[in-house]
Design a protein around this motif. Structure first.
Motif: not given
Length: 297
Positions: A191-203, A237-242
């Motif tokens: 789809n136009v403008g799609s990503f594998a996963v779009g921009e976000h932060s985890d919650y 990979v470790v990341n922090l959420g909101d």
């Protein structure tokens, strides 16, 4: 600590010392590195983490077998059959991030609870839908090992803030653990403008990600550019959420990230994120008033 900026590579941290003692010099260095990464990047890799490499490979192989099945067979465990427990399979195009369709399919799992558990009726709780006994065995063992690592890392995060290492323990008496297996097929006709996963932060609090060798994960820098977080063999990979960012007053950051479209790819990408968050009914409180003066500043 100035090396830990969002214009630099994501740091790789050896956490083997934490598995033996928090009091050694090596452990203190490790905790300081985790604190710097949480402050300046919001992402870091961990190596020598203790999660079985054999189990990782077995889970990956079983996942590839599942996603190669005909769609009708995968839909036998579709998420709609799990209700509020929110577990099972979804197909490509059925999940969106920030209002944009994701070019991925996946399976959601969580802690397996007996039907008579007092928690079983809560949203995100209950029983999983497994396609077969092999997947059941691998997933439950893998989730337990990830949980043990996440508990250790959360203690290191607390120590890096100058708090008692078990400070967050009460919030995690019955942690909300979610595990997802994602398959990203090549999608030149996306789809136009799609990503594998779009921009976000985890919650939530912590995410542990196993990624395959395909690449595509990117982290958003302060200047709006994107920094690659490429695969590194037998690391997570470790990341922090909101929630953790909020409860530290923004000191520790939940950084936006995305996965690029897989144009020109000749094989699928697989990723395995594990989410470690407080108990469903936990009262989460800011820790900013407990921080040492230099950290509050």
């Amino acid at each position: 600590l100035s090396i830990f900026t969002l214009s630099a590579n994501v740091p790789v941290i050896d956490v083997s010392s934490l598995r033996h003692s928090f009091e050694s010099e090596a452990a203190r260095r490790c905790i300081a590195e985790i604190g710097a990464a949480c402050t300046y990047v919001g992402f870091f890799y961990v190596k020598n983490h203790g999660i079985s490499e054999y189990l990782q490979m077995a889970l990956h192989a079983e996942s590839k077998r599942f996603f190669a099945l005909p769609l009708a067979e995968k839909r036998e465990i579709e998420m709609s059959k799990a209700g509020a427990a929110w577990r099972g399979y979804f197909a490509v195009g059925e999940e969106h991030t920030s209002g944009v369709v994701d070019e991925k399919e996946g399976i959601y799992f969580a802690a397996e609870l007996p039907p008579d558990s007092p928690l079983a009726s809560l949203p995100l709780h209950g029983q999983n839908q497994f396609p077969n006994e092999n997947m059941r065995s691998f997933v439950l063992r893998y989730m337990e090992e990830c949980k043990q690592l996440a508990e250790l890392l959360l203690e290191a995060v607390a120590a890096s803030l100058g708090l008692e290492r078990h400070h967050f323990g009460e919030q995690f008496a019955e942690p909300t653990t979610l595990f997802r297996i994602f398959h990203y097929p090549p999608h030149d006709s996306a789809n136009v403008g799609s990503f594998a996963v779009g921009e976000h932060s985890d919650y939530g609090y912590l995410t542990l990600l196993k990624q395959d060798d395909s690449g595509g994960l990117q982290i958003k820098a302060d200047d709006g550019t994107w920094v690659d977080a490429p695969p590194i063999k037998n690391t997570f990979v470790v990341n922090l959420g909101d929630a953790l960012e909020h409860n530290t007053g923004g000191l520790y950051r939940a950084t936006a990230h995305r996965v690029l479209q897989r144009k020109g790819a000749t094989k699928g990408r697989y990723s395995f994120p594990f989410f470690f968050d407080p108990s469903f009914g936990a009262k989460m409180e800011s820790v900013t008033h407990l921080l040492p003066p230099e950290r509050r500043a």
